[in-house]
Scaffold this motif. Structure first.
Motif, mmCIF file in Angstrom:
data_model
loop_
_atom_site.group_PDB
_atom_site.id
_atom_site.type_symbol
_atom_site.label_atom_id
_atom_site.label_comp_id
_atom_site.label_asym_id
_atom_site.label_seq_id
_atom_site.Cartn_x
_atom_site.Cartn_y
_atom_site.Cartn_z
ATOM 1 N N ILE A 37 45.216 43.739 43.727
ATOM 2 C CA ILE A 37 44.051 43.559 44.608
ATOM 3 C C ILE A 37 42.900 42.933 43.825
ATOM 4 O O ILE A 37 42.192 42.051 44.336
ATOM 5 C CB ILE A 37 43.617 44.907 45.217
ATOM 6 C CG1 ILE A 37 44.733 45.505 46.083
ATOM 7 C CG2 ILE A 37 42.338 44.749 46.035
ATOM 8 C CD1 ILE A 37 44.981 44.788 47.371
ATOM 9 N N PHE A 38 42.697 43.382 42.579
ATOM 10 C CA PHE A 38 41.655 42.775 41.743
ATOM 11 C C PHE A 38 41.824 41.267 41.683
ATOM 12 O O PHE A 38 40.851 40.505 41.751
ATOM 13 C CB PHE A 38 41.744 43.315 40.310
ATOM 14 C CG PHE A 38 41.262 44.719 40.099
ATOM 15 C CD1 PHE A 38 40.991 45.562 41.159
ATOM 16 C CD2 PHE A 38 41.091 45.212 38.820
ATOM 17 C CE1 PHE A 38 40.566 46.861 40.964
ATOM 18 C CE2 PHE A 38 40.654 46.501 38.600
ATOM 19 C CZ PHE A 38 40.389 47.330 39.675
ATOM 20 N N SER A 39 43.070 40.834 41.534
ATOM 21 C CA SER A 39 43.333 39.406 41.306
ATOM 22 C C SER A 39 43.003 38.552 42.520
ATOM 23 O O SER A 39 42.869 37.334 42.394
ATOM 24 C CB SER A 39 44.798 39.207 40.917
ATOM 25 O OG SER A 39 45.663 39.349 42.031
ATOM 26 N N LEU A 40 42.883 39.170 43.695
ATOM 27 C CA LEU A 40 42.516 38.405 44.892
ATOM 28 C C LEU A 40 41.068 37.951 44.848
ATOM 29 O O LEU A 40 40.686 37.002 45.535
ATOM 30 C CB LEU A 40 42.752 39.259 46.150
ATOM 31 C CG LEU A 40 44.177 39.773 46.376
ATOM 32 C CD1 LEU A 40 44.233 40.606 47.665
ATOM 33 C CD2 LEU A 40 45.173 38.632 46.437
ATOM 34 N N HIS A 41 40.260 38.653 44.046
ATOM 35 C CA HIS A 41 38.833 38.348 43.958
ATOM 36 C C HIS A 41 38.411 38.366 42.488
ATOM 37 O O HIS A 41 37.749 39.318 42.045
ATOM 38 C CB HIS A 41 38.018 39.368 44.755
ATOM 39 C CG HIS A 41 38.412 39.479 46.192
ATOM 40 N ND1 HIS A 41 37.904 38.661 47.175
ATOM 41 C CD2 HIS A 41 39.308 40.297 46.805
ATOM 42 C CE1 HIS A 41 38.446 38.978 48.346
ATOM 43 N NE2 HIS A 41 39.303 39.969 48.151
ATOM 44 N N PRO A 42 38.776 37.343 41.708
ATOM 45 C CA PRO A 42 38.391 37.328 40.290
ATOM 46 C C PRO A 42 36.875 37.424 40.126
ATOM 47 O O PRO A 42 36.113 36.766 40.834
ATOM 48 C CB PRO A 42 38.923 35.979 39.800
ATOM 49 C CG PRO A 42 40.020 35.621 40.760
ATOM 50 C CD PRO A 42 39.577 36.160 42.080
ATOM 51 N N GLY A 54 42.599 41.994 35.982
ATOM 52 C CA GLY A 54 42.577 41.189 37.198
ATOM 53 C C GLY A 54 42.688 39.708 36.896
ATOM 54 O O GLY A 54 43.365 38.963 37.613
ATOM 55 N N TRP A 55 42.044 39.268 35.823
ATOM 56 C CA TRP A 55 42.108 37.853 35.443
ATOM 57 C C TRP A 55 43.538 37.415 35.153
ATOM 58 O O TRP A 55 43.969 36.351 35.610
ATOM 59 C CB TRP A 55 41.259 37.606 34.200
ATOM 60 C CG TRP A 55 39.781 37.719 34.379
ATOM 61 C CD1 TRP A 55 39.099 37.876 35.553
ATOM 62 C CD2 TRP A 55 38.804 37.688 33.343
ATOM 63 N NE1 TRP A 55 37.752 37.949 35.320
ATOM 64 C CE2 TRP A 55 37.541 37.833 33.972
ATOM 65 C CE3 TRP A 55 38.863 37.565 31.963
ATOM 66 C CZ2 TRP A 55 36.353 37.850 33.241
ATOM 67 C CZ3 TRP A 55 37.680 37.578 31.239
ATOM 68 C CH2 TRP A 55 36.446 37.716 31.880
ATOM 69 N N MET A 56 44.248 38.227 34.368
ATOM 70 C CA MET A 56 45.574 37.766 33.945
ATOM 71 C C MET A 56 46.542 37.711 35.120
ATOM 72 O O MET A 56 47.389 36.821 35.190
ATOM 73 C CB MET A 56 46.110 38.647 32.806
ATOM 74 C CG MET A 56 46.471 40.062 33.165
ATOM 75 S SD MET A 56 46.987 40.986 31.680
ATOM 76 C CE MET A 56 47.756 42.437 32.447
ATOM 77 N N VAL A 367 46.466 51.731 50.437
ATOM 78 C CA VAL A 367 46.016 50.430 50.936
ATOM 79 C C VAL A 367 46.454 49.320 49.987
ATOM 80 O O VAL A 367 46.805 48.209 50.429
ATOM 81 C CB VAL A 367 44.484 50.414 51.149
ATOM 82 C CG1 VAL A 367 43.719 50.593 49.851
ATOM 83 C CG2 VAL A 367 44.055 49.128 51.844
ATOM 84 N N SER A 368 46.473 49.587 48.690
ATOM 85 C CA SER A 368 46.919 48.575 47.728
ATOM 86 C C SER A 368 48.399 48.266 47.927
ATOM 87 O O SER A 368 48.808 47.098 47.931
ATOM 88 C CB SER A 368 46.673 49.060 46.300
ATOM 89 O OG SER A 368 45.305 49.318 46.081
ATOM 90 N N ASN A 369 49.206 49.306 48.097
ATOM 91 C CA ASN A 369 50.633 49.095 48.350
ATOM 92 C C ASN A 369 50.866 48.347 49.660
ATOM 93 O O ASN A 369 51.726 47.462 49.744
ATOM 94 C CB ASN A 369 51.359 50.439 48.377
ATOM 95 C CG ASN A 369 51.693 50.948 46.989
ATOM 96 O OD1 ASN A 369 52.301 50.244 46.201
ATOM 97 N ND2 ASN A 369 51.275 52.162 46.690
ATOM 98 N N TYR A 370 50.094 48.702 50.683
ATOM 99 C CA TYR A 370 50.259 48.043 51.982
ATOM 100 C C TYR A 370 49.965 46.550 51.866
ATOM 101 O O TYR A 370 50.746 45.701 52.325
ATOM 102 C CB TYR A 370 49.332 48.683 53.018
ATOM 103 C CG TYR A 370 49.326 47.947 54.337
ATOM 104 C CD1 TYR A 370 50.364 48.115 55.246
ATOM 105 C CD2 TYR A 370 48.287 47.078 54.679
ATOM 106 C CE1 TYR A 370 50.378 47.423 56.455
ATOM 107 C CE2 TYR A 370 48.294 46.393 55.877
ATOM 108 C CZ TYR A 370 49.335 46.564 56.755
ATOM 109 O OH TYR A 370 49.349 45.878 57.952
#
Length: 467
Positions: A37-42, A54-56, A367-370
């Protein structure tokens, strides 16, 4: 010609392949989906952690999708971290080096499970690799590299500051080098964007961990839990001789002294922290590199200890290989592990939701898994301070859901009239035609007394702010 078992490339290649296969066979853990989820919004920071994890993932999502976008950077970084550790240690007995390292539980976890500990392990290994060069040669390029590495340790996990502080305590003579001060300046400049992100977000990460999070009441067994956890993560069979070697090994140069201070200082720091609250065993996982620096020469030169570490290491490898197979192929039906396949669970909810967003309550894990397994829109409403998550940092996302029809997945916080069967368990839910949230509604109590006695009554003036 050296035997194949004394060639580092063979061991590193085997490690890489094993972790690739393990990643393909083992579902993501809940927190790994959260980091996706982090990676969706760097961004320059996140609510729970610094941003590098999240960056990687965001970088690898540009070339690959799915679980491998989450796992592949971890596999590569952990392998590179072991290679850097090998280059720093320069063992005379390569097979012994990989046997000791492969006997550590935490090395196997960092080999394929994506957490912020993985980049911290890599950058700690890189830090000691560069420090070894810098101790031999005072050059601006090494100082620049050290400064950038220190900043990247901070971008990985805040525990990186412990590496810097403890490793430099026996190296105070470096203060006389102008290039050392350049390294400090470079680290500060490189880390400034994250500091500014914290400032512009009211230091959300620090407030959550240090102030807002409800601390668990201290219990007498917390220090014992910490000690037991360290014996486990550094190998249930080899941790005692490895930690013994840390203290018994001769610290023949500045690098060995630095590694010794890093290991002992960090272990002591978290032991003291265990008298304040619960600690987690993985918090010391970045110590792999300095631990190997401290211990390798000891085991190479002490034949009696080497005899023991070889046999204990072999038992460890067999045991850890069995655990890996159990996780990969679910060989023990009914065994609960962090690596459960949530795709069917998520798809059942997605089928019920149709085109509607799905709103969860309290925990960021469902929610992250979903969202990971379906690629559909979800959101989280945190219901207590302990469940704070990155979702509170995305107000525009939450505003976009206002007034829309959503599917609520309910738990103890919210009562729902309907339920559906998911993998043998009933899951409560409800449809909301005109969904509204009040996460940013602020209520302040005015003129509260400093102290009240049981049974006292008090009239309180409240201010209500709706941004």
């Amino acid at each position: 010609m050296n035997n194949w078992w004394n060639k580092a490339g063979v061991w590193l290649g085997a490690w890489l392949v094993i972790n690739l296969l393990q990643s393909l066979a083992t579902p993501l853990a809940d927190d790994e989906a959260y980091y996706w989820i982090f990676s969706l919004h760097p961004d320059w920071g996140y609510f729970n952690h610094p941003p590098f994890v999240g960056w990687m993932i965001a970088f690898f999502r540009t070339v690959i999708e799915g679980a491998m976008a989450v796992r592949l950077p971890t596999i590569l970084l952990s392998t590179a971290g072991i290679w850097l550790t090998y280059k720093v240690v320069q063992p005379q007995k390569t097979a012994l080096f990989f046997l000791i390292l492969g006997s550590m539980v935490i090395a196997h976890v960092l080999g394929f499970v994506t957490t912020p500990d993985v980049p911290l392990f890599f950058f700690t290994a890189l830090y000691f690799y560069l420090l070894a060069q810098y101790l031999k040669r005072d050059h601006w390029s090494l100082a620049l590299s050290l400064g950038l590495t220190v900043a990247l340790m901070g971008y990985s996990k805040y525990q990186g500051i412990l590496v810097v502080v403890f490793s430099l305590l026996p190296l105070l003579f470096l203060l006389r080098r102008w290039s050392f001060w350049m390294a400090i300046l470079v680290a500060a400049i490189a880390f400034f964007p994250h500091f500014y992100w914290q400032y512009s977000h009211d230091f959300a990460t620090f407030r959550f961990h240090l102030m807002e999070r409800m601390p668990e009441s201290w219990k007498w067994h917390f220090p014992l839990d910490y000690l037991g956890g360290q014996l486990l993560v550094f190998g249930p069979f080899v941790s005692i001789p490895v930690l013994w070697a840390v203290f018994k090994a001769k610290r023949k140069n500045h690098l060995h002294q630095s590694a010794f201070w890093t290991v002992t200082g960090t272990l002591a720091f978290f032991f003291l922290m265990s008298f304040k609250g619960r600690t987690e065993a993985n918090w010391t996982s970045f110590l792999i590199a300095p631990l190997m620096i401290c211990t390798q020469v000891f085991f190479e030169n002490k034949q009696k200890w080497q005899w023991w570490i070889k046999r204990l290491g072999f038992v460890s490898l067999i045991s850890l290989a069995a655990v890996r197979l159990i996780l990969a192929f679910n060989l023990i039906p009914g065994l609960k592990t962090p690596f459960e396949d949530k795709s069917s669970w998520a798809q059942t909810i997605a089928d019920k939701a149709g085109d509607r967003p799905v709103v969860f309550y309290s925990s960021y894990q469902p929610v992250s898994n979903y969202m990971f397994h379906t690629g559909k829109e979800g959101f989280l409403i945190s219901m207590d301070r302990n469940s704070g998550s990155q979702f509170v940092m995305w107000p525009d996302w939450e505003r976009s859901l206002q007034g829309r029809e959503v599917l609520n997945i309910c738990n103890g916080w919210v009562n729902c009239p309907d339920s559906m069967l998911i993998e043998g368990q009933q899951q409560a839910y409800r449809f909301v035609d005109n969904w509204r949230s009040y996460n940013y509604l602020k209520i302040d109590a005015l003129d509260l007394p400093d102290k009240m006695d049981p049974g006292d009554s008090l009239e309180v003036a409240l201010t209500l702010t709706n941004p």
